[in-house]
Scaffold this motif. Sequence first.
Motif, PDB file in Angstrom:
ATOM      1  N   ASP A 273       0.896  -1.019   0.365  1.00 39.49           N
ATOM      2  CA  ASP A 273      -0.582  -0.038  -0.210  1.00 39.49           C
ATOM      3  C   ASP A 273       0.627   1.378   0.238  1.00 39.49           C
ATOM      4  O   ASP A 273       1.731   1.551   1.291  1.00 39.49           O
ATOM      5  CB  ASP A 273      -0.952  -0.183   1.230  1.00 39.49           C
ATOM      6  N   THR A 276       0.038   3.881   3.227  1.00 39.51           N
ATOM      7  CA  THR A 276       0.863   3.510   4.295  1.00 39.51           C
ATOM      8  C   THR A 276       2.145   2.905   4.161  1.00 39.51           C
ATOM      9  O   THR A 276       2.706   2.812   5.731  1.00 39.51           O
ATOM     10  CB  THR A 276      -0.010   2.677   5.046  1.00 39.51           C
ATOM     11  N   ARG A 303      -2.127   3.179  -6.312  1.00 46.73           N
ATOM     12  CA  ARG A 303      -1.765   2.885  -4.879  1.00 46.73           C
ATOM     13  C   ARG A 303      -1.251   1.615  -4.410  1.00 46.73           C
ATOM     14  O   ARG A 303      -0.536   1.225  -3.542  1.00 46.73           O
ATOM     15  CB  ARG A 303      -3.100   3.432  -3.668  1.00 46.73           C
ATOM     16  N   GLN A 316      -7.330   5.292  -7.412  1.00 51.97           N
ATOM     17  CA  GLN A 316      -7.878   5.923  -6.532  1.00 51.97           C
ATOM     18  C   GLN A 316      -7.673   6.544  -7.674  1.00 51.97           C
ATOM     19  O   GLN A 316      -7.427   6.497  -8.806  1.00 51.97           O
ATOM     20  CB  GLN A 316      -6.980   6.462  -5.300  1.00 51.97           C
ATOM     21  N   GLN A 323     -12.686   4.623  -4.956  1.00 55.40           N
ATOM     22  CA  GLN A 323     -10.849   3.900  -4.922  1.00 55.40           C
ATOM     23  C   GLN A 323     -11.259   1.868  -5.557  1.00 55.40           C
ATOM     24  O   GLN A 323     -12.017   1.539  -5.544  1.00 55.40           O
ATOM     25  CB  GLN A 323     -11.327   3.483  -3.116  1.00 55.40           C
ATOM     26  N   TYR A 340      -9.655  -3.595   5.837  1.00 61.27           N
ATOM     27  CA  TYR A 340      -9.584  -2.176   6.205  1.00 61.27           C
ATOM     28  C   TYR A 340      -9.932  -0.844   5.743  1.00 61.27           C
ATOM     29  O   TYR A 340     -10.451  -0.315   5.241  1.00 61.27           O
ATOM     30  CB  TYR A 340      -8.401  -1.570   6.803  1.00 61.27           C
ATOM     31  N   ILE A 341     -10.080  -1.905   4.294  1.00 61.79           N
ATOM     32  CA  ILE A 341     -10.036  -1.446   2.892  1.00 61.79           C
ATOM     33  C   ILE A 341     -12.334  -0.977   2.847  1.00 61.79           C
ATOM     34  O   ILE A 341     -12.511   0.358   2.344  1.00 61.79           O
ATOM     35  CB  ILE A 341     -10.460  -1.996   1.746  1.00 61.79           C
ATOM     36  N   ASP A 343     -13.628  -0.442   5.717  1.00 59.83           N
ATOM     37  CA  ASP A 343     -13.635   0.546   6.834  1.00 59.83           C
ATOM     38  C   ASP A 343     -13.255   2.376   5.921  1.00 59.83           C
ATOM     39  O   ASP A 343     -13.487   2.733   6.269  1.00 59.83           O
ATOM     40  CB  ASP A 343     -12.937   0.782   7.899  1.00 59.83           C
ATOM     41  N   GLU A 344     -12.564   2.130   4.898  1.00 61.98           N
ATOM     42  CA  GLU A 344     -11.480   2.994   4.583  1.00 61.98           C
ATOM     43  C   GLU A 344     -13.068   3.565   3.312  1.00 61.98           C
ATOM     44  O   GLU A 344     -13.437   5.350   3.558  1.00 61.98           O
ATOM     45  CB  GLU A 344     -10.312   3.340   3.609  1.00 61.98           C
ATOM     46  N   GLU A 347     -16.539   5.388   5.348  1.00 62.72           N
ATOM     47  CA  GLU A 347     -15.384   6.959   6.086  1.00 62.72           C
ATOM     48  C   GLU A 347     -15.951   7.855   5.080  1.00 62.72           C
ATOM     49  O   GLU A 347     -16.102   8.475   4.937  1.00 62.72           O
ATOM     50  CB  GLU A 347     -14.712   6.637   6.782  1.00 62.72           C
ATOM     51  N   THR A 348     -15.589   7.245   3.863  1.00 60.80           N
ATOM     52  CA  THR A 348     -15.438   7.983   2.763  1.00 60.80           C
ATOM     53  C   THR A 348     -17.139   8.484   2.929  1.00 60.80           C
ATOM     54  O   THR A 348     -17.746   9.286   2.243  1.00 60.80           O
ATOM     55  CB  THR A 348     -15.016   7.273   1.088  1.00 60.80           C
TER      56      THR A 348
END
Length: 360
Positions: A273, A276, A303, A316, A323, A340-341, A343-344, A347-348
């Motif tokens: 990634d 990160t 990404r 991205q 995404q 976590y993808i 979760d991201e 959040e978006t």
Amino acid sequence: MTGYLQLNSGECFQGQWLTSAPADGIKGEIVFFTGMTGYQEVLTDPSYKDQIIVFTYPLIGNYGINEANFESKKPHVAGVIVYEAKQTAFHYEAQYSLIEYLEKWGIPMLGSIDTRAVVKKIRSLGTMPAVLSSSENKIEQDMTLPENHKVSKVTVFTPEQHGSGDQHIVLMDFGTKKSIVKSLVKRGCAVTVVPYNTSFEEVKKLKPDGVLLSNGPGDPKDLQSVLPTVKKLITHYPTLGICLGHQLAALALGANTNKLAFGHRGANHPVVDSVTGKVFMSSQNHSYVVDTHSIKDTGLTLRFTNLHDQSVEGLQHEKYPLQTVQFHPEANPGPAESEYIFDEFIETVKANNGRVFAYA
């Protein structure tokens, strides 16, 4: 009973039928999966539609088949090749053995095959048409696989509702895995799964907060008809594309896709990634990839990268809340490091606060 695997390249492998022998030859594209576990998820993943799957791990079926780990209502593979498969199951959740499950659905499984030799041939010559039969005679029929619209065979026919929550996600079903829907529901989303050819206007009427473009089988270029809809969705809603959905998003925005020689199918593919800087193992199942050079001037940025072959694993966009990932963040089968993808994405969606936007 003796059975045979015949490759389009001319090789013939002799084995023993572990299920009933097919009355006629079974034809399909032959591919291989490198995971030690996860055969139940593989068999029921719609992305494997009409393929003959070779399991590289020498012993398959020892923990049987349970009622919890299906990715769809039935298996989608054309046939199964193994070195050895257990006749019985050794797990407290097992409802039946692998052989019993495949027999129920009429999926042939050929055992006592030198799977190492088969996989070496696929790795050197690429995936190819193959035939499973009970005759060692050279198959005279044309092994060319028919051009068929696989996605239309695995999509839902009418919208389906799952879960409840403040965020409403419309999932475009190109052959989605059940665990993708579960991953969204677990995160407090209401999910509406719609047929792959649902129009933008119909999606808009559902008032989504975000859109997910699912995985699915086949060549993304066979779905040219949906690309205008995909582009409209991307320019109006926060969007996550997974596997085939990732490829369709790239095509819709002007990038290109190519076919890999033998694809990525397993649960041990390392991905980095670039945001990160972390490396994680991923679960993958695909034959096609986005051409790295083709994303230039599309607004797409790289990404995620595959550390085995440097292929594109996720994108991205410079302007759109888009995404995409080539791997499977729902991790069934496979490691869960990339969950976590989701979760991201959520959040978006929350940050967008239900707005419908349109970019020039």
